[in-house]
Motif scaffolding. Structure first.
Motif, PDB file in Angstrom:
ATOM      1  N   LYS A  44      82.406 -12.123   1.588  1.00  0.00           N
ATOM      2  CA  LYS A  44      83.879 -11.299   0.746  1.00  0.00           C
ATOM      3  C   LYS A  44      84.235 -11.125   2.090  1.00  0.00           C
ATOM      4  O   LYS A  44      84.080 -10.908   3.213  1.00  0.00           O
TER       5      LYS A  44
ATOM      6  N   MET B  83      70.466  -1.643  -3.536  1.00  0.00           N
ATOM      7  CA  MET B  83      71.094  -1.011  -2.440  1.00  0.00           C
ATOM      8  C   MET B  83      70.613   0.214  -1.984  1.00  0.00           C
ATOM      9  O   MET B  83      70.454   0.993  -2.521  1.00  0.00           O
TER      10      MET B  83
ATOM     11  N   ILE C  11      76.598 -10.871  -6.733  1.00  0.00           N
ATOM     12  CA  ILE C  11      76.124  -9.791  -5.978  1.00  0.00           C
ATOM     13  C   ILE C  11      77.278  -8.227  -6.269  1.00  0.00           C
ATOM     14  O   ILE C  11      76.287  -7.387  -5.731  1.00  0.00           O
TER      15      ILE C  11
ATOM     16  N   ARG D 280      70.149 -10.579   1.780  1.00  0.00           N
ATOM     17  CA  ARG D 280      72.021  -9.968   1.325  1.00  0.00           C
ATOM     18  C   ARG D 280      73.679 -10.379   2.488  1.00  0.00           C
ATOM     19  O   ARG D 280      73.462  -9.134   2.920  1.00  0.00           O
ATOM     20  N   ILE D 281      73.652 -10.990   3.453  1.00  0.00           N
ATOM     21  CA  ILE D 281      74.448 -10.667   4.661  1.00  0.00           C
ATOM     22  C   ILE D 281      75.529 -11.032   4.904  1.00  0.00           C
ATOM     23  O   ILE D 281      75.412 -11.891   5.031  1.00  0.00           O
ATOM     24  N   GLY D 282      77.031 -10.164   5.300  1.00  0.00           N
ATOM     25  CA  GLY D 282      77.575 -10.342   5.856  1.00  0.00           C
ATOM     26  C   GLY D 282      78.022 -10.175   7.018  1.00  0.00           C
ATOM     27  O   GLY D 282      78.042 -11.181   8.243  1.00  0.00           O
ATOM     28  N   THR D 283      78.028  -8.528   6.960  1.00  0.00           N
ATOM     29  CA  THR D 283      78.738  -8.524   8.355  1.00  0.00           C
ATOM     30  C   THR D 283      78.281  -9.389  10.130  1.00  0.00           C
ATOM     31  O   THR D 283      78.783  -9.495  11.107  1.00  0.00           O
TER      32      THR D 283
ATOM     33  N   ASN E 217      81.289 -10.733  -4.512  1.00  0.00           N
ATOM     34  CA  ASN E 217      80.951  -9.221  -5.258  1.00  0.00           C
ATOM     35  C   ASN E 217      82.116  -9.048  -5.852  1.00  0.00           C
ATOM     36  O   ASN E 217      81.990  -8.659  -6.672  1.00  0.00           O
TER      37      ASN E 217
ATOM     38  N   MET F 268      66.897  -6.259  -7.942  1.00  0.00           N
ATOM     39  CA  MET F 268      68.521  -6.322  -6.778  1.00  0.00           C
ATOM     40  C   MET F 268      68.579  -4.779  -6.085  1.00  0.00           C
ATOM     41  O   MET F 268      68.395  -4.398  -7.529  1.00  0.00           O
TER      42      MET F 268
HETATM   43  C1  LIG Z   1      78.733  -6.861   1.154  1.00  0.00           C
HETATM   44  C2  LIG Z   1      77.677  -6.726   0.356  1.00  0.00           C
HETATM   45  C3  LIG Z   1      76.745  -6.865   1.260  1.00  0.00           C
HETATM   46  C4  LIG Z   1      76.235  -7.779   2.839  1.00  0.00           C
HETATM   47  O1  LIG Z   1      77.044  -6.572   3.462  1.00  0.00           O
HETATM   48  P1  LIG Z   1      76.953  -6.718   5.257  1.00  0.00           P
HETATM   49  O2  LIG Z   1      75.897  -4.767   5.316  1.00  0.00           O
HETATM   50  O3  LIG Z   1      77.810  -6.964   5.361  1.00  0.00           O
HETATM   51  O4  LIG Z   1      75.606  -7.466   5.292  1.00  0.00           O
HETATM   52  C5  LIG Z   1      75.005  -7.169   0.318  1.00  0.00           C
HETATM   53  N1  LIG Z   1      74.996  -7.062  -1.175  1.00  0.00           N
HETATM   54  C6  LIG Z   1      75.964  -6.460  -1.848  1.00  0.00           C
HETATM   55  C7  LIG Z   1      75.834  -6.326  -2.896  1.00  0.00           C
HETATM   56  C8  LIG Z   1      77.392  -6.335  -1.019  1.00  0.00           C
HETATM   57  O5  LIG Z   1      78.798  -5.730  -1.523  1.00  0.00           O
END
Ligand SMILES: *Cc1c(COP(=O)(O)O)cnc(C)c1O
Length: 217
Positions: free
Chosen positions: A25, A151, A67, A210-213, A46, A149
């Motif tokens: 994203k 968070m 996600i 789930r890894i972005g940053t 997302n 799932m």
């Molecule tokens: C953005 C997002 C992530 C990833 O988050 P980071 O902190 O960037 O790794 C994972 N899951 C969901 C649902 C998100 O929206």
């Protein structure tokens, strides 16, 4: 290139049975293409619009994961494109996924998002509601419930985060013991862990992070 370096570090730090979903994203097509060219096959978005934009531009074999919170009126746009929907948080959404899947003769794999932390700002169903939810959702023949799932809320307190993941694991395990009661429930994926907490999540039994940053920093 730091994307490659970051990916190497992340992959080396998780066991082989854990699937890395690269969260793309807000990243450019060029950045995402780097991730795919590196060999990552699972990408997470997302938002529906962003997934669609990238879906047509990214080259290579990709399995798209939705996600984030999904509005019912947008299901039809992604139903033929998603590999797994992680963020199923209401029965009305399950029913819409069922209806749209039926239209294209597909069985759609979903995860149920559970709101373990009970934060008002988080989507997901309550732990106490999960069996009632599954009882109803399991009537949907074109939907396959593949796991859970969650968070974890942002906190500096590692033990608080760990408690959230532990609770989801217990729930996952409890459902796993009862999957024989249903035709379309199998607990294969436990999607928990993001950049700041994936190490803890993996210790507590996650098999999908789930890894972005952490990839694009
Ligand atoms: C953005 C997002 C992530 C990833 O988050 P980071 O902190 O960037 O790794 C994972 N899951 C969901 C649902 C998100 O929206």
């Amino acid at each position: 290139m730091s994307i490659e370096k970051n990916l190497t570090e992340i992959i080396n730090s998780i066991p082989e049975n854990v699937t890395l979903v690269a969260v793309t994203k807000k990243r450019t097509v060029e950045e995402v293409q780097h991730v795919v060219d590196f060999g990552i096959t699972d990408l997470g978005e997302n938002r529906v619009q962003e997934l669609l934009d990238k879906y047509y531009k990214i080259e290579g074999k990709v399995r798209w994961h939705l996600i984030g919170h999904l509005q019912r009126n947008k299901v039809k746009y992604i139903i033929d494109k998603v590999h797994l929907i992680h963020s199923v948080d209401s029965l009305r959404l399950v029913e819409e996924i069922e209806a749209q899947s039926k239209k294209i003769n597909k069985t759609t794999d979903i995860l149920i998002q559970v709101n373990i932390s009970k934060e008002d700002s988080k989507f997901g169903i309550d732990e106490e509601e999960i069996f009632r939810f599954i009882d109803t959702a399991s009537a949907c023949k074109n939907v396959s419930i593949k796991g859970l799932m969650t968070m974890a809320p942002y906190t500096e307190n590692v033990e608080e985060t760990r408690e959230i993941f532990k609770k989801l694991y217990v729930l996952y395990d409890k459902i796993k013991e009862n999957t024989h009661l249903y035709n379309n429930v199998s607990m294969e994926y436990l999607s928990m862990g993001m950049t700041n907490d994936y190490s803890i999540a993996v210790q507590e039994g996650s098999n999908m992070v789930r890894i972005g940053t952490g990839i694009f920093k």
